[in-house]
Write a protein that holds these residues in place. Structure first.
Motif, PDB file in Angstrom:
ATOM      1  N   ILE A   7       0.859  -1.180   0.000  1.00 33.04           N
ATOM      2  CA  ILE A   7       0.000   0.000   0.000  1.00 33.04           C
ATOM      3  C   ILE A   7       0.893   1.227   0.000  1.00 33.04           C
ATOM      4  O   ILE A   7       1.765   1.368   0.866  1.00 33.04           O
ATOM      5  CB  ILE A   7      -0.936   0.009   1.219  1.00 33.04           C
ATOM      6  CG1 ILE A   7      -1.894  -1.183   1.155  1.00 33.04           C
ATOM      7  CG2 ILE A   7      -1.715   1.323   1.300  1.00 33.04           C
ATOM      8  CD1 ILE A   7      -2.792  -1.319   2.357  1.00 33.04           C
ATOM      9  N   ALA A  13      -7.125   6.296   4.003  1.00 34.37           N
ATOM     10  CA  ALA A  13      -7.523   5.295   3.011  1.00 34.37           C
ATOM     11  C   ALA A  13      -6.558   4.114   3.025  1.00 34.37           C
ATOM     12  O   ALA A  13      -6.978   2.951   3.033  1.00 34.37           O
ATOM     13  CB  ALA A  13      -7.585   5.919   1.612  1.00 34.37           C
ATOM     14  N   GLY A  14      -5.259   4.410   3.023  1.00 29.86           N
ATOM     15  CA  GLY A  14      -4.259   3.350   3.020  1.00 29.86           C
ATOM     16  C   GLY A  14      -4.265   2.532   4.292  1.00 29.86           C
ATOM     17  O   GLY A  14      -4.194   1.296   4.260  1.00 29.86           O
ATOM     18  N   ALA A  17      -7.446   0.373   4.492  1.00 29.54           N
ATOM     19  CA  ALA A  17      -7.300  -0.760   3.576  1.00 29.54           C
ATOM     20  C   ALA A  17      -6.343  -1.791   4.166  1.00 29.54           C
ATOM     21  O   ALA A  17      -6.583  -3.005   4.074  1.00 29.54           O
ATOM     22  CB  ALA A  17      -6.792  -0.273   2.220  1.00 29.54           C
ATOM     23  N   LEU A 160      -1.920  -1.231  -3.803  1.00 31.29           N
ATOM     24  CA  LEU A 160      -2.956  -0.197  -3.646  1.00 31.29           C
ATOM     25  C   LEU A 160      -2.279   1.163  -3.591  1.00 31.29           C
ATOM     26  O   LEU A 160      -1.397   1.394  -2.754  1.00 31.29           O
ATOM     27  CB  LEU A 160      -3.768  -0.417  -2.371  1.00 31.29           C
ATOM     28  CG  LEU A 160      -4.740   0.722  -2.024  1.00 31.29           C
ATOM     29  CD1 LEU A 160      -5.803   0.885  -3.098  1.00 31.29           C
ATOM     30  CD2 LEU A 160      -5.386   0.513  -0.664  1.00 31.29           C
ATOM     31  N   ALA A 162      -2.744   4.884  -2.589  1.00 33.09           N
ATOM     32  CA  ALA A 162      -3.582   5.753  -1.762  1.00 33.09           C
ATOM     33  C   ALA A 162      -2.766   6.993  -1.417  1.00 33.09           C
ATOM     34  O   ALA A 162      -2.504   7.297  -0.257  1.00 33.09           O
ATOM     35  CB  ALA A 162      -4.041   5.025  -0.505  1.00 33.09           C
ATOM     36  N   ALA A 366      -7.499   4.257  -4.310  1.00 34.00           N
ATOM     37  CA  ALA A 366      -8.530   4.630  -3.335  1.00 34.00           C
ATOM     38  C   ALA A 366      -8.279   6.039  -2.811  1.00 34.00           C
ATOM     39  O   ALA A 366      -7.200   6.606  -2.982  1.00 34.00           O
ATOM     40  CB  ALA A 366      -8.554   3.633  -2.175  1.00 34.00           C
ATOM     41  N   GLY A 367      -9.303   6.577  -2.144  1.00 30.13           N
ATOM     42  CA  GLY A 367      -9.165   7.863  -1.463  1.00 30.13           C
ATOM     43  C   GLY A 367      -9.237   9.056  -2.389  1.00 30.13           C
ATOM     44  O   GLY A 367      -9.905   9.032  -3.431  1.00 30.13           O
ATOM     45  N   VAL A 384     -13.155   8.759   1.939  1.00 30.59           N
ATOM     46  CA  VAL A 384     -11.809   8.185   1.947  1.00 30.59           C
ATOM     47  C   VAL A 384     -11.830   6.796   2.589  1.00 30.59           C
ATOM     48  O   VAL A 384     -11.273   5.828   2.047  1.00 30.59           O
ATOM     49  CB  VAL A 384     -10.844   9.135   2.687  1.00 30.59           C
ATOM     50  CG1 VAL A 384      -9.552   8.425   3.037  1.00 30.59           C
ATOM     51  CG2 VAL A 384     -10.550  10.365   1.826  1.00 30.59           C
ATOM     52  N   THR A 387     -13.872   4.233   0.271  1.00 37.92           N
ATOM     53  CA  THR A 387     -13.177   3.752  -0.927  1.00 37.92           C
ATOM     54  C   THR A 387     -11.966   2.906  -0.558  1.00 37.92           C
ATOM     55  O   THR A 387     -11.623   1.960  -1.274  1.00 37.92           O
ATOM     56  CB  THR A 387     -12.753   4.916  -1.836  1.00 37.92           C
ATOM     57  OG1 THR A 387     -11.931   5.836  -1.098  1.00 37.92           O
ATOM     58  CG2 THR A 387     -13.969   5.656  -2.376  1.00 37.92           C
ATOM     59  N   GLY A 388     -11.312   3.230   0.569  1.00 39.60           N
ATOM     60  CA  GLY A 388     -10.210   2.394   1.038  1.00 39.60           C
ATOM     61  C   GLY A 388     -10.682   0.985   1.335  1.00 39.60           C
ATOM     62  O   GLY A 388     -10.021  -0.004   0.975  1.00 39.60           O
ATOM     63  N   ARG A 389     -11.833   0.878   1.976  1.00 40.72           N
ATOM     64  CA  ARG A 389     -12.406  -0.433   2.279  1.00 40.72           C
ATOM     65  C   ARG A 389     -12.775  -1.177   1.005  1.00 40.72           C
ATOM     66  O   ARG A 389     -12.472  -2.371   0.845  1.00 40.72           O
ATOM     67  CB  ARG A 389     -13.640  -0.263   3.158  1.00 40.72           C
ATOM     68  CG  ARG A 389     -14.408  -1.552   3.432  1.00 40.72           C
ATOM     69  CD  ARG A 389     -15.655  -1.275   4.241  1.00 40.72           C
ATOM     70  NE  ARG A 389     -16.446  -2.487   4.460  1.00 40.72           N
ATOM     71  CZ  ARG A 389     -17.355  -2.948   3.618  1.00 40.72           C
ATOM     72  NH1 ARG A 389     -17.578  -2.288   2.483  1.00 40.72           N
ATOM     73  NH2 ARG A 389     -18.038  -4.050   3.897  1.00 40.72           N
TER      74      ARG A 389
END
Length: 401
Positions: A7, A13-14, A17, A160, A162, A366-367, A384, A387-389
């Motif tokens: 990540i 967000a990070g 996630a 990911l 973020a 994400a985020g 945030v 969308t991270g989830r």
């Protein structure tokens, strides 16, 4: 062996996630260019960490623009109640203020963040700071540079991104990822300031006298939209929550027309008729400023704003109408680095239903990197986290295939 996920970005967000993926049994490493995590989140919490908002979900969803179905679905799947439950699970039950904004009980970020980082540690999430992402090599490996060391390639099963938007560069959201993704043929919309103040051509006397002065509970109207809240005058313009609420429409109007006008209601709780009645009283030997202050209760800054706009109407009804709809021309938004957040980013057309880049398989986003915006009031953080989830669940599904 466990699947390995990288990540890039240790913001909310990070980190959220990372928690979601680690709880799903994946091996997670988080990399951030700054020396410590969640710097922008900590900054946001200086005045009280506004996690989300307590209004009904339908109204809540209407705050996002563009109103992309995928973003709205993510918020529906992880709504404000779920974010509040998560905060409570970390020892920070929440409460809603009189405005409907939701805060943790401590009103701060640091206690929540400390407990969260302990949880991530217990889940064996590894955090690497002072490490900048430099893109991908020809084989798809992640290119990372720690400090001034040589750039090294690292292989992960999924990545990911973020990295945040383009505001508050000193806290890590510098937007340098834009050309990297554009080179990979990812559709990235131009990053623009959001939740920002606007420039106003005030006189030098007004700037010097009233910079840093608040305007409490005023109404602001722009092209049919009306909001009530607080604003702040500064040396070159106006900002604050009531301005942020209409920022997107005002910014876009300025872009299209080169400028736009808002109207200030300096006494939103008093009708024109009642103001007129107050202003019809004999003025006597009072100066106009003293008369206005005593008759209407307007503060000095509001009275000065009336004078900035031109000669004051002499007739009571016209002056009352002026107080209720004072025109103010806005010439430009503040720079993106002075904005609370940014608009633009990775187009939702560039990702699949799991938040994976369609042109770069195995890489998710994400985020605030995504093309959406929302006013302050808890909507930003909710989006945030949500969308991270969603991206984390997308990664888990991708790695199970």
């Amino acid at each position: 062996m466990k699947k390995r996920v990288a990540i890039i970005g240790a913001g909310p967000a990070g980190l959220f996630a990372a928690q979601t993926l680690a709880e799903a049994g994946l091996c997670v490493s988080v990399f951030d260019q700054r020396p410590s995590p969640a710097r922008k989140l900590l900054m946001a919490g200086l005045g009280g960490l506004n996690l989300t908002h307590s209004e009904d979900l339908e109204t809540f969803l209407g705050r996002y623009r563009p109103a992309h179905a995928q973003l709205l679905q993510s918020v529906q799947d992880f709504p404000p109640a779920a974010l509040q439950e998560w905060s409570a699970s970390l020892g920070e039950p929440t409460f809603a203020g009189s405005s409907g904004k939701v805060f943790p009980k401590s009103f701060k970020t640091s206690p929540l963040l400390r407990t969260w980082l302990k949880l991530l540690g217990s889940l064996r999430v590894t955090l690497h700071f002072g490490t900048r992402w430099q893109g991908f090599n020809k084989t798809g490996s992640l290119l990372l540079q720690h400090g001034t060391d040589a750039v090294k390639a690292h292989q992960f099963d999924a990545v990911l991104l973020a990295l945040g938007g383009g505001s508050w560069a000193k806290l890590g959201s510098d937007g340098t990822w834009v050309p990297v993704l554009q080179d990979l043929r990812v559709d990235v919309k131009e990053l623009r300031p959001a939740n920002c103040g606007f420039e106003v051509s005030f006189s030098e006397h007004f700037k010097e006298r009233y910079k840093g002065t608040p305007l409490k509970k005023i109404g602001v109207s722009h092209e049919g939209q009306r909001v009530i809240g607080d604003a702040m005058l500064d040396a070159s313009g106006i900002e604050g929550g009531v301005i942020y609420a209409i920022c997107a429409d005002v910014r876009d109007a300025i872009t299209e027309k080169g400028g736009t006008q808002i109207e200030l209601d300096l006494k939103p709780d008093v009708s024109v008729e009642k103001l007129t009645s107050k202003l019809e009283r004999p003025r006597g030997k009072q100066s106009m400023s003293n008369f206005l202050r005593k008759a209407t209760g307007l503060p000095a800054a509001a009275i000065a704003l009336l004078r900035e706009a031109g000669p004051l109407p002499k007739e009571a009804g016209e002056l009352a109408a002026y107080i209720k709809a004072l025109p103010l021309k806005l010439t430009a938004p503040r720079s993106i680095d002075r904005a609370i957040s940014s608009a633009g980013g990775v187009s939702f057309d560039a990702i699949d239903q799991h938040y994976m880049l369609t042109s770069v398989p195995g890489v998710f986003v994400a985020g605030e990197m995504l093309d959406w915006e929302a006013p302050t009031g808890g909507y930003l953080l909710q989006g945030v986290f949500a969308t991270g989830r969603s991206a984390a669940l997308g990664i888990a599904a991708y790695l199970q295939d």
